[in-house]
Design an enzyme around this catalytic site. Structure first.
Site, PDB file in Angstrom:
ATOM      1  N   TYR A 136      34.128  42.861  38.137  1.00 30.94           N
ATOM      2  CA  TYR A 136      34.697  41.585  38.579  1.00 30.94           C
ATOM      3  C   TYR A 136      34.134  40.281  37.687  1.00 30.94           C
ATOM      4  CZ  TYR A 136      35.315  37.735  41.719  1.00 30.94           C
ATOM      5  OH  TYR A 136      35.744  36.498  42.321  1.00 30.94           O
ATOM      6  N   GLU A 145      39.742  33.682  38.200  1.00 32.83           N
ATOM      7  CA  GLU A 145      39.364  35.053  38.962  1.00 32.83           C
ATOM      8  C   GLU A 145      40.143  36.435  38.161  1.00 32.83           C
ATOM      9  OE1 GLU A 145      40.056  36.324  43.126  1.00 32.83           O
ATOM     10  OE2 GLU A 145      38.005  36.535  43.288  1.00 32.83           O
TER      11      GLU A 145
END
Ligand code: GDP
Ligand code: MN
Length: 387
Positions: A109, A197
């Site tokens: 992530y 993101e």
């Protein structure tokens, strides 16, 4: 402003970030055409909607043959997608991204956003990314690291390297991840983004780091500096009430409650919502008509509030500063007549010419519940729900 994954990937590819080859499609035919251009059927079909959690909701499908591709396209296009991020409702899928499938061994992530408490941008990194990231944040927050950086100086290369080393990456993988992190922070700053993101960022079977998913949100206040991105706006993905409100220069945020709020000033709007909650109610929206609300704006605001079928009562809370209360009262009366308001209306006026304003409301012949101060207004609005 949010954009789709395929648009975010177009932008990121220009910054030399490693993105799997992909083509956006809006019909089954276009999906098949995209596969032809790519040259094989080892693909992934991904719903393009402004909400994450698509994988879990059936909006991401891996395929290996033409038949599987067709089936996936048919099942995803037109799908009413419900995900953890569609707030109880669903969104209709109108576009898909057809992309080359990546075989990977690890999902990471990597996100960049603003830490509002510190007033600084930050990189959020975890070596266990993927669809369970929210779960990880709840159960093992220590596995997610945050690194703040200066918005003017940016993130120096050595700090990006420190970050990936601290998470156990070495050698060539560490080099790639550090470079990706550094480039993404540049994208974030240069584009005035509020979020960049990548979840997941993967390491493929050949050891190459690849951005498998990408989300970019722009800070609306910085958009005037990036007119080239305005055409990426997809109003169909936005809250219809919010789109309408922005046309009238009203700040509107749709919520889930049933008391429609019309307030002038963001601070007063926040306080009004707080007091509604305090009185046991739920606001249907945040709506700031602005310090210099005109009668037209008030009418537009009423219409937008009433488009929401959940609204059972309306609370108007106006402080007449620049605008005089009598002018606002007339605006309210005109608006109520025009929209033929049929639900309880609570009005609290305060400020310049308040007495004149109250007189106007009283003699208008409209059933208005008047309130004297904020708390009183909120309580009356909640009580009106059950009347
Ligand atoms: P999201 O659920 O909306 O965040 O959509 P993502 O693009 O992140 O996809 C969800 C999940 O699908 C990812 O975490 C992967 O596990 C899987 N996935 C997506 N693309 C691929 C791919 O090219 N290959 C493989 N093997 N899995 C993929
Ligand atoms: Mn994702």
């Amino acid at each position: 402003m949010k954009i789709h994954e395929y648009q975010a990937k177009e932008i990121l590819a220009k910054y030399n970030l490693p993105i799997p080859r992909g083509i956006m499609a809006e019909s089954v035919d276009q999906v098949l055409e995209a596969a032809k251009k790519i040259g094989h059927f080892n693909l992934v079909v991904k719903a393009q909607v402004h909400a994450g959690g698509r994988g879990k909701g059936g909006g991401v499908k891996l395929v290996a043959t033409e038949q599987e591709l067709k089936d996936a396209a048919k099942s995803i296009l037109g799908l009413s997608l419900k995900t953890a991020q569609t707030a109880g409702g669903s969104v209709t899928v109108r576009k898909v991204l057809v992309a080359e499938k990546v075989n990977f061994s690890k999902e990471l992530y990597l996100g960049i956003t603003i830490d509002r408490e510190k007033g600084l941008p930050c990189v959020i990194f975890s070596s266990s990314g993927g669809v369970e990231i929210e779960e990880l944040a709840r159960k093992s927050p220590e596995k997610i690291v945050t690194l703040h950086f200066d918005p003017v100086a940016g993130l120096p290369a050595f700090r990006a390297r420190e970050l990936v080393f601290s998470q156990g990456f070495t050698g060539d993988t560490a080099n790639q991840l550090a470079q990706i992190t550094e480039r993404l922070t540049k994208v974030f700053i240069q584009l005035d983004a509020s979020l960049v993101e990548i979840n997941p960022l993967v390491i493929d079977s050949a050891g190459k780091a690849i951005l498998l998913d990408a989300k970019i949100s722009f800070d609306d206040n910085g958009l005037f500096r990036h007119p080239e991105f305005l055409s990426m706006r997809d109003e169909k993905e936005e809250d219809a009430r919010e789109v309408e409100a922005s046309k009238f220069g009203l700040s509107y945020v749709g919520l889930d409650g049933n008391i429609g709020c019309m307030v002038n000033g963001a601070g007063l709007a926040m306080a009004t919502m707080d007091l509604i909650k305090f009185a046991g109610g739920e606001p249907a929206n945040f709506l700031d008509v602005g310090g210099s609300a005109t009668a037209e704006k008030v009418t537009a605001a009423f219409k937008i509030i009433l488009r929401d079928s959940k609204v059972r009562a309306v609370l108007v809370n106006i402080f007449g500063g620049i605008m005089k209360c009598d002018v606002i009262a007339q605006g309210i009366i005109d608006a109520v007549r025009e929209v033929k308001l049929a639900i309880p209306l609570v009005v609290r006026l305060e400020g310049t010419n308040v007495e004149k304003g109250k007189e106007l409301l009283k003699h208008s012949g409209i059933a208005i519940i008047t309130a004297n101060e904020l708390k009183d207004a909120a309580e009356k609005a909640v009580a009106a729900l059950s009347s």
